[in-house]
Design an enzyme around this catalytic site. Sequence first.
Site, PDB file in Angstrom:
ATOM      1  CE  LYS A   1      48.675  38.129  31.429  1.00 23.74           C
ATOM      2  NZ  LYS A   1      48.237  37.936  32.820  1.00 23.74           N
ATOM      3  CG  ASN A   2      44.381  37.451  32.073  1.00 26.58           C
ATOM      4  OD1 ASN A   2      45.527  37.122  32.394  1.00 26.58           O
ATOM      5  ND2 ASN A   2      43.890  38.665  32.297  1.00 26.58           N
TER       6      ASN A   2
ATOM      7  CB  CYS B   1      50.204  42.760  43.432  1.00 31.14           C
ATOM      8  SG  CYS B   1      49.985  43.280  41.766  1.00 31.14           S
TER       9      CYS B   1
ATOM     10  NE  ARG C   1      45.552  41.719  41.316  1.00 35.31           N
ATOM     11  CZ  ARG C   1      45.909  41.579  40.045  1.00 35.31           C
ATOM     12  NH1 ARG C   1      47.009  42.097  39.614  1.00 35.31           N
ATOM     13  NH2 ARG C   1      45.154  40.910  39.199  1.00 35.31           N
TER      14      ARG C   1
ATOM     15  CG  ASP D   1      43.700  43.656  32.713  1.00 37.44           C
ATOM     16  OD1 ASP D   1      44.023  44.159  33.800  1.00 37.44           O
ATOM     17  OD2 ASP D   1      43.562  42.425  32.543  1.00 37.44           O
TER      18      ASP D   1
ATOM     19  NE  ARG E   1      53.255  39.135  35.125  1.00 36.99           N
ATOM     20  CZ  ARG E   1      52.200  39.752  35.635  1.00 36.99           C
ATOM     21  NH1 ARG E   1      52.327  40.960  36.138  1.00 36.99           N
ATOM     22  NH2 ARG E   1      51.021  39.174  35.679  1.00 36.99           N
TER      23      ARG E   1
HETATM   24  C1  UD1 Z   1      41.887  39.076  36.688  1.00 31.65           C
HETATM   25  C2  UD1 Z   1      42.859  39.246  35.559  1.00 31.65           C
HETATM   26  C3  UD1 Z   1      43.452  40.645  35.582  1.00 31.65           C
HETATM   27  C4  UD1 Z   1      42.330  41.684  35.578  1.00 31.65           C
HETATM   28  C5  UD1 Z   1      41.321  41.410  36.681  1.00 31.65           C
HETATM   29  C6  UD1 Z   1      40.107  42.313  36.604  1.00 31.65           C
HETATM   30  C7  UD1 Z   1      43.716  36.987  35.308  1.00 31.65           C
HETATM   31  C8  UD1 Z   1      44.861  36.054  35.456  1.00 31.65           C
HETATM   32  N1  UD1 Z   1      43.907  38.245  35.729  1.00 31.65           N
HETATM   33  O1  UD1 Z   1      42.602  39.254  37.894  1.00 31.65           O
HETATM   34  O2  UD1 Z   1      44.278  40.788  34.427  1.00 31.65           O
HETATM   35  O3  UD1 Z   1      42.889  42.951  35.797  1.00 31.65           O
HETATM   36  O4  UD1 Z   1      40.847  40.055  36.587  1.00 31.65           O
HETATM   37  O5  UD1 Z   1      39.519  42.218  35.364  1.00 31.65           O
HETATM   38  O6  UD1 Z   1      42.673  36.618  34.810  1.00 31.65           O
HETATM   39  N2  UD1 Z   1      38.981  40.604  45.171  1.00 31.65           N
HETATM   40  C9  UD1 Z   1      38.742  40.429  46.506  1.00 31.65           C
HETATM   41  N3  UD1 Z   1      38.808  39.152  47.015  1.00 31.65           N
HETATM   42  C10 UD1 Z   1      39.122  38.070  46.244  1.00 31.65           C
HETATM   43  C11 UD1 Z   1      39.361  38.258  44.881  1.00 31.65           C
HETATM   44  C12 UD1 Z   1      39.281  39.547  44.367  1.00 31.65           C
HETATM   45  O7  UD1 Z   1      38.462  41.378  47.239  1.00 31.65           O
HETATM   46  O8  UD1 Z   1      39.161  36.949  46.778  1.00 31.65           O
HETATM   47  C13 UD1 Z   1      38.902  41.965  44.603  1.00 31.65           C
HETATM   48  C14 UD1 Z   1      40.233  42.450  44.037  1.00 31.65           C
HETATM   49  O9  UD1 Z   1      41.057  43.022  45.036  1.00 31.65           O
HETATM   50  C15 UD1 Z   1      39.783  43.455  43.009  1.00 31.65           C
HETATM   51  C16 UD1 Z   1      38.473  42.850  42.479  1.00 31.65           C
HETATM   52  O10 UD1 Z   1      38.043  41.928  43.477  1.00 31.65           O
HETATM   53  O11 UD1 Z   1      39.512  44.690  43.612  1.00 31.65           O
HETATM   54  C17 UD1 Z   1      38.578  42.143  41.172  1.00 31.65           C
HETATM   55  O12 UD1 Z   1      39.659  41.229  41.222  1.00 31.65           O
HETATM   56  P1  UD1 Z   1      39.680  39.879  40.391  1.00 31.65           P
HETATM   57  O13 UD1 Z   1      38.597  39.882  39.363  1.00 31.65           O
HETATM   58  O14 UD1 Z   1      39.754  38.737  41.328  1.00 31.65           O
HETATM   59  O15 UD1 Z   1      41.075  40.000  39.653  1.00 31.65           O
HETATM   60  P2  UD1 Z   1      41.971  38.779  39.262  1.00 31.65           P
HETATM   61  O16 UD1 Z   1      41.096  37.613  39.019  1.00 31.65           O
HETATM   62  O17 UD1 Z   1      43.099  38.669  40.212  1.00 31.65           O
END
Ligand code: UD1
Length: 425
Positions: free
Chosen positions: A22-23, A120, A125, A309, A401
């Site tokens: 999915k990701n 969320c 996030r 995850d 999902r």
């Molecule tokens: C993706 C995955 C999710 C997984 C996560 C971590 C998808 C669709 N989802 O989520 O299943 O749990 O990676 O492996 O691929 N952060 C910030 N600022 C930002 C972006 C992120 O502070 O602009 C922080 C987040 O709050 C979190 C950390 O960085 O603490 C990692 O988040 P991130 O890797 O971005 O998660 P997702 O990409 O949303």
Amino acid sequence: MDKFVIRGGNPLVGTVRISGAKNSALPCMAAAILTEEEVTLENIPQVRDIETERKLLVAMGAEVELGTGTADHRTRINFRTLSSPEAKYEIVKTMRASSLVLGPLVARAGMARVAMPGGCAIGGRPIDLHIKGLEKMGATIVQEHGYLEARAEKLKGAHIVFDKITVTGTEDLLMAAVLAEGETLMENCAREPEVCDLSALLIAMGAKIEGAGTSTIHVQGVTSLKGAQYRINPDRIEAGTFLIAGAITAGDLTVSDCNPDHLGAVISKLTEAGALIDVPGPDSVRVRVKGKLQAADISTEEYPGFPTDMQAQYMALATQSEGVSQITENIFENRFMHVQELVRMGANIKVDGRTGTVRGPAPLSAAAVMCSDLRASASLVLAALVADGESILDRVYHMDRGYERIEQKLETVGAQIRRMGNVFG
Ligand code: UD1
């Protein structure tokens, strides 16, 4: 709302086929925004998030044909016209990964209007790193009325150093950089296999990218991209979840059509916990348990570390392992929503800040429990598979999902599980 009814106690025996990731599918579908030609993706999982992304892209003017029912789950996306570069709140609120369209929309249309993802269940996030990166590439971004509006006549290559490793942030900016003018150097990038999937698709579309899968990615911008066909890698989180299902039920389960190379941290932790793991072929992993499971600590990290995850599912296993397991969540705050429900089933878990301490083995007794997010639901399914009696899991839409027909897959390997309500898909 659908529910699962699960009677625990059966060891899972047999083979389960793993679906596409999915990701990976989500960013790859967003990448279709970058070209007027058709993008064909194979092995797209039939899960709710993909249907949500289809709606998102169709609302922007795409023709999307989801390959439900075809053997290779082939999906065709055609963005001949991009009539509305906008991601509405109604869609974004149900799927935070919608922010993945921000970069490709600005790159293709020179503007994007994307609803800010709401809070969320697993923490705030934010998407500040996506915004910062786009600004470095010359975009002007304003936030008003709950929307982000980004504009850039032409994005320019830039030197981007991520303050924190972000998976979708890396993917979003990669999609922006491929059509930017000049060279982009991205440092402290996510190294997840899903970033590699996206990069491979973009390269097939004509992008010039080096280093995906490492923490430094170089992109040489090109003026246009063409259509391509690409097969999505198997879902490593679904595979890991089934490996734990095999271990927790003391079964003998083989997960097929997976990529064992992407499962390193999970396999090594299961081995430490006393499970017997074999890799009988290049795309399958077999798990068995003879004797008792032993406690083993985990600490979630970015890839190739133990995935956040898989934390909730591993915690279900830890409730059945002998000894004390310390489970530390380093990626997201508030990612212990499953604990309360596991405790209601009889687990002995104490949470202090980012660490959950699990004392096992604790006999679990069936209960009516509530799913709170995608991976928390998986954890409750695993607990119910070994609980004494019949558990009822409410709000399984969270599960839908990201897991394709999980109840059918579990049933074929011996689980007693049925869905009450309307069958999804
Ligand atoms: C993706 C995955 C999710 C997984 C996560 C971590 C998808 C669709 N989802 O989520 O299943 O749990 O990676 O492996 O691929 N952060 C910030 N600022 C930002 C972006 C992120 O502070 O602009 C922080 C987040 O709050 C979190 C950390 O960085 O603490 C990692 O988040 P991130 O890797 O971005 O998660 P997702 O990409 O949303």
